[in-house]
Design a protein around this motif. Structure first.
Motif, mmCIF file in Angstrom:
data_model
loop_
_atom_site.group_PDB
_atom_site.id
_atom_site.type_symbol
_atom_site.label_atom_id
_atom_site.label_comp_id
_atom_site.label_asym_id
_atom_site.label_seq_id
_atom_site.Cartn_x
_atom_site.Cartn_y
_atom_site.Cartn_z
ATOM 1 N N GLY A 59 -45.162 -23.255 -52.935
ATOM 2 C CA GLY A 59 -46.167 -24.034 -52.200
ATOM 3 C C GLY A 59 -46.666 -23.232 -51.016
ATOM 4 O O GLY A 59 -46.740 -23.713 -49.895
ATOM 5 N N GLY A 101 -49.483 -22.050 -50.046
ATOM 6 C CA GLY A 101 -50.789 -22.248 -49.409
ATOM 7 C C GLY A 101 -51.583 -20.953 -49.398
ATOM 8 O O GLY A 101 -51.824 -20.338 -50.432
ATOM 9 N N TRP A 118 -58.339 -24.944 -49.349
ATOM 10 C CA TRP A 118 -57.992 -23.515 -49.265
ATOM 11 C C TRP A 118 -59.194 -22.641 -49.641
ATOM 12 O O TRP A 118 -59.371 -21.563 -49.070
ATOM 13 C CB TRP A 118 -56.803 -23.188 -50.155
ATOM 14 C CG TRP A 118 -55.462 -23.793 -49.809
ATOM 15 C CD1 TRP A 118 -54.458 -24.076 -50.700
ATOM 16 C CD2 TRP A 118 -54.931 -24.142 -48.506
ATOM 17 N NE1 TRP A 118 -53.366 -24.596 -50.044
ATOM 18 C CE2 TRP A 118 -53.624 -24.648 -48.697
ATOM 19 C CE3 TRP A 118 -55.433 -24.091 -47.206
ATOM 20 C CZ2 TRP A 118 -52.815 -25.084 -47.641
ATOM 21 C CZ3 TRP A 118 -54.636 -24.538 -46.149
ATOM 22 C CH2 TRP A 118 -53.350 -25.023 -46.372
ATOM 23 N N GLU A 149 -42.233 -17.672 -51.535
ATOM 24 C CA GLU A 149 -42.505 -18.987 -50.966
ATOM 25 C C GLU A 149 -43.109 -19.865 -52.045
ATOM 26 O O GLU A 149 -44.088 -19.492 -52.701
ATOM 27 C CB GLU A 149 -43.462 -18.921 -49.762
ATOM 28 C CG GLU A 149 -43.738 -20.330 -49.214
ATOM 29 C CD GLU A 149 -44.612 -20.406 -47.966
ATOM 30 O OE1 GLU A 149 -45.081 -19.352 -47.486
ATOM 31 O OE2 GLU A 149 -44.809 -21.534 -47.473
ATOM 32 N N TYR A 184 -56.247 -29.657 -51.955
ATOM 33 C CA TYR A 184 -55.864 -28.299 -51.535
ATOM 34 C C TYR A 184 -56.748 -27.235 -52.175
ATOM 35 O O TYR A 184 -57.044 -26.214 -51.552
ATOM 36 C CB TYR A 184 -54.366 -28.050 -51.786
ATOM 37 C CG TYR A 184 -53.563 -28.593 -50.632
ATOM 38 C CD1 TYR A 184 -53.649 -28.001 -49.370
ATOM 39 C CD2 TYR A 184 -52.784 -29.724 -50.762
ATOM 40 C CE1 TYR A 184 -52.963 -28.502 -48.285
ATOM 41 C CE2 TYR A 184 -52.091 -30.247 -49.675
ATOM 42 C CZ TYR A 184 -52.181 -29.629 -48.433
ATOM 43 O OH TYR A 184 -51.524 -30.135 -47.350
ATOM 44 N N GLU A 219 -48.155 -20.922 -55.781
ATOM 45 C CA GLU A 219 -49.068 -21.925 -55.232
ATOM 46 C C GLU A 219 -49.942 -22.471 -56.365
ATOM 47 O O GLU A 219 -50.505 -21.687 -57.138
ATOM 48 C CB GLU A 219 -49.925 -21.248 -54.139
ATOM 49 C CG GLU A 219 -51.142 -21.984 -53.664
ATOM 50 C CD GLU A 219 -50.859 -23.369 -53.085
ATOM 51 O OE1 GLU A 219 -49.829 -23.559 -52.393
ATOM 52 O OE2 GLU A 219 -51.663 -24.276 -53.360
ATOM 53 N N PRO A 220 -50.059 -23.801 -56.452
ATOM 54 C CA PRO A 220 -50.908 -24.338 -57.527
ATOM 55 C C PRO A 220 -52.400 -24.085 -57.326
ATOM 56 O O PRO A 220 -53.129 -23.932 -58.304
ATOM 57 C CB PRO A 220 -50.622 -25.857 -57.507
ATOM 58 C CG PRO A 220 -49.941 -26.143 -56.222
ATOM 59 C CD PRO A 220 -49.338 -24.861 -55.729
ATOM 60 N N ASN A 226 -47.583 -17.519 -44.081
ATOM 61 C CA ASN A 226 -46.169 -17.356 -43.705
ATOM 62 C C ASN A 226 -45.633 -16.025 -44.227
ATOM 63 O O ASN A 226 -44.933 -15.290 -43.521
ATOM 64 C CB ASN A 226 -45.310 -18.484 -44.290
ATOM 65 C CG ASN A 226 -45.581 -19.832 -43.643
ATOM 66 O OD1 ASN A 226 -45.923 -19.894 -42.465
ATOM 67 N ND2 ASN A 226 -45.418 -20.901 -44.407
ATOM 68 N N ASP A 266 -45.885 -25.260 -60.015
ATOM 69 C CA ASP A 266 -45.885 -26.704 -59.773
ATOM 70 C C ASP A 266 -44.432 -27.179 -59.723
ATOM 71 O O ASP A 266 -43.687 -26.987 -60.686
ATOM 72 C CB ASP A 266 -46.654 -27.409 -60.910
ATOM 73 C CG ASP A 266 -46.782 -28.912 -60.687
ATOM 74 O OD1 ASP A 266 -46.143 -29.454 -59.755
ATOM 75 O OD2 ASP A 266 -47.518 -29.557 -61.453
ATOM 76 N N TYR A 267 -44.031 -27.812 -58.611
ATOM 77 C CA TYR A 267 -42.656 -28.326 -58.497
ATOM 78 C C TYR A 267 -42.298 -29.282 -59.617
ATOM 79 O O TYR A 267 -41.139 -29.431 -59.967
ATOM 80 C CB TYR A 267 -42.491 -29.099 -57.176
ATOM 81 C CG TYR A 267 -42.403 -28.234 -55.946
ATOM 82 C CD1 TYR A 267 -41.345 -27.337 -55.775
ATOM 83 C CD2 TYR A 267 -43.356 -28.325 -54.945
ATOM 84 C CE1 TYR A 267 -41.263 -26.550 -54.644
ATOM 85 C CE2 TYR A 267 -43.281 -27.539 -53.802
ATOM 86 C CZ TYR A 267 -42.232 -26.660 -53.656
ATOM 87 O OH TYR A 267 -42.150 -25.881 -52.532
ATOM 88 N N CYS A 281 -42.067 -24.426 -47.072
ATOM 89 C CA CYS A 281 -42.483 -24.869 -45.744
ATOM 90 C C CYS A 281 -43.557 -25.954 -45.922
ATOM 91 O O CYS A 281 -44.682 -25.641 -46.311
ATOM 92 C CB CYS A 281 -43.018 -23.668 -44.957
ATOM 93 S SG CYS A 281 -43.578 -24.080 -43.304
ATOM 94 N N HIS A 282 -43.178 -27.181 -45.691
ATOM 95 C CA HIS A 282 -44.115 -28.310 -45.813
ATOM 96 C C HIS A 282 -44.857 -28.307 -47.151
ATOM 97 O O HIS A 282 -46.054 -28.568 -47.197
ATOM 98 C CB HIS A 282 -45.097 -28.332 -44.638
ATOM 99 C CG HIS A 282 -44.451 -28.837 -43.378
ATOM 100 N ND1 HIS A 282 -44.533 -30.139 -42.964
ATOM 101 C CD2 HIS A 282 -43.659 -28.201 -42.478
ATOM 102 C CE1 HIS A 282 -43.842 -30.287 -41.842
ATOM 103 N NE2 HIS A 282 -43.293 -29.131 -41.526
#
Ligand SMILES: C[S@@+](CC[C@H](N)C(=O)[O-])C[C@H]1O[C@@H](n2cnc3c(N)ncnc32)[C@H](O)[C@@H]1O
Length: 332
Positions: A133, A135, A34, A131, A30, A160-161, A139, A186-187, A206-207
């Motif tokens: 994660g 990305g 990204w 949000e 990622y 987001e990581p 969104n 990080d989850y 979302c995903h």
């Protein structure tokens, strides 16, 4: 975006859930992906375009990457495929999932599902929409456009990581008038301190939980200590409701032989009664999340959250990895 699978993580066997090497491979993927998309948008960012034009430019670039009825970036992961009634169907139609069924359509509108569900949970007192994660933050950017005309003006927070994703999101929001922050997250080691000053938070994923084989309780337990208006997941976890299917997926997380069977031998058949089984096969082959539904069940059983919406396999931009919508409010 098309939530195509990540198929790194070949393993010599053993317990694959939350394997550190898999986690690191995904993070590296990622970070590179990204950053590439950010660089591709550099001229639009440099031109100082407004948010709506940046979003449109990003969507056009995304669309140009989706070629054919089933995009090659998805098809290359299908070991075997029987298209049944869809044999011979061609672009501009795409194979999607809509409300649990395979359909040939120009597109699947995942954002419409997300947007309707977020709008249903939001109110003008909500001062933060976060949000996890996130990305590229697309969104959030699109939600800002939907919610502002409704008189909802929160701070948008992208967790987001990947630095490339956070950077893209910051540049996207620089073209608008909305308050925005990006934070590393990080989850597997969730920290929520940066949300401490907000009074009414709406949180969604979302995903991105899909990327974590075993989420465990820490993420939701931490989140529920915050003042929440609600939470929402649009994640490919509907198959987890069937214990026999879940047991087969768990086996692929334990045994390299089972994993390789899903990657090479499993036949995806395009029949509506195979949507769930195909989604489970995709999750097994991708080493995707196995416990989000169990975490939600734990919290509903304990009366810590109440479900506001639950719709299995409601939409699938990637028809083999369809999203289930889970919306909840704190308390029973
Ligand atoms: C399929 S993308 C989805 C991005 C975005 N939510 C969307 O809908 O376009 C998955 C995202 O999850 C993020 N992710 C992967 N592992 C994660 C982890 N352990 N903690 C938080 N986010 C993670 C990735 O960096 C990536 O941005």
């Amino acid at each position: 975006m098309t939530n195509e699978g990540q198929r790194d993580g070949d393993s010599s066997g053993g317990e694959l859930g939350n394997d550190r090497a898999l986690h690191d491979q995904r993070a590296a993927h990622y970070e590179a992906h990204w950053s590439r998309l950010r660089d591709e948008m550099a001229p639009a960012f440099a031109a100082g375009l407004p948010l709506d034009q940046l979003l449109a430019r990003h969507e056009a670039l995304n669309d140009s990457r989706y070629q054919g009825f089933i995009a090659p970036q998805i098809a290359r992961y299908l070991g075997r495929l029987d298209q049944r009634a869809f044999a011979g169907v061609a672009a501009p139609d795409r194979l999607v999932v809509a409300e649990g069924r395979y359909q040939a359509r120009p597109r699947a509108d995942q954002f419409a599902v997300l947007s309707a569900a977020v709008s249903g949970l939001a109110d003008p007192q909500v001062d933060c929409i976060v949000e996890f994660g996130a990305g590229l933050g697309v969104n959030l950017g699109r939600l800002a456009q939907v919610l502002a005309p409704l008189g909802i003006h929160p701070t948008y927070v992208a967790c987001e990581p990947a630095a490339g994703g956070r950077d893209f999101a910051a540049r996207l929001f620089a073209g608008g008038e909305h308050r925005f922050e990006a934070h590393e997250f990080d989850y597997l080691a969730p920290e929520f301190g940066f949300l401490g000053r907000f009074r009414r938070i709406l949180a969604f994923t979302c995903h991105s939980i899909e990327q974590v084989s075993v989420l465990g309780p820490a993420f939701h337990d931490g989140l529920l200590r915050l003042p929440l208006a609600g939470g929402l997941h649009l994640e490919p976890v509907g198959w987890q409701r069937f214990t026999n299917v879940a047991a087969a997926v768990a086996e692929a997380h334990r045994s390299n032989q089972a994993l390789q069977w899903y990657r090479r031998e499993y036949e995806y058949v395009l029949e509506d009664d195979r949507v769930v089984e195909n989604a489970a096969a995709w999750a097994a082959a991708s080493l995707y999340n196995t416990d989000l539904l169990a975490q939600v069940g734990r919290l509903t059983d304990a009366g810590r959250i109440g479900l506001a919406a639950l719709a299995f396999e409601i939409v699938g931009e990637n028809p083999f990895n369809p999203s289930t919508l889970i919306a909840w409010r704190p308390g029973g």
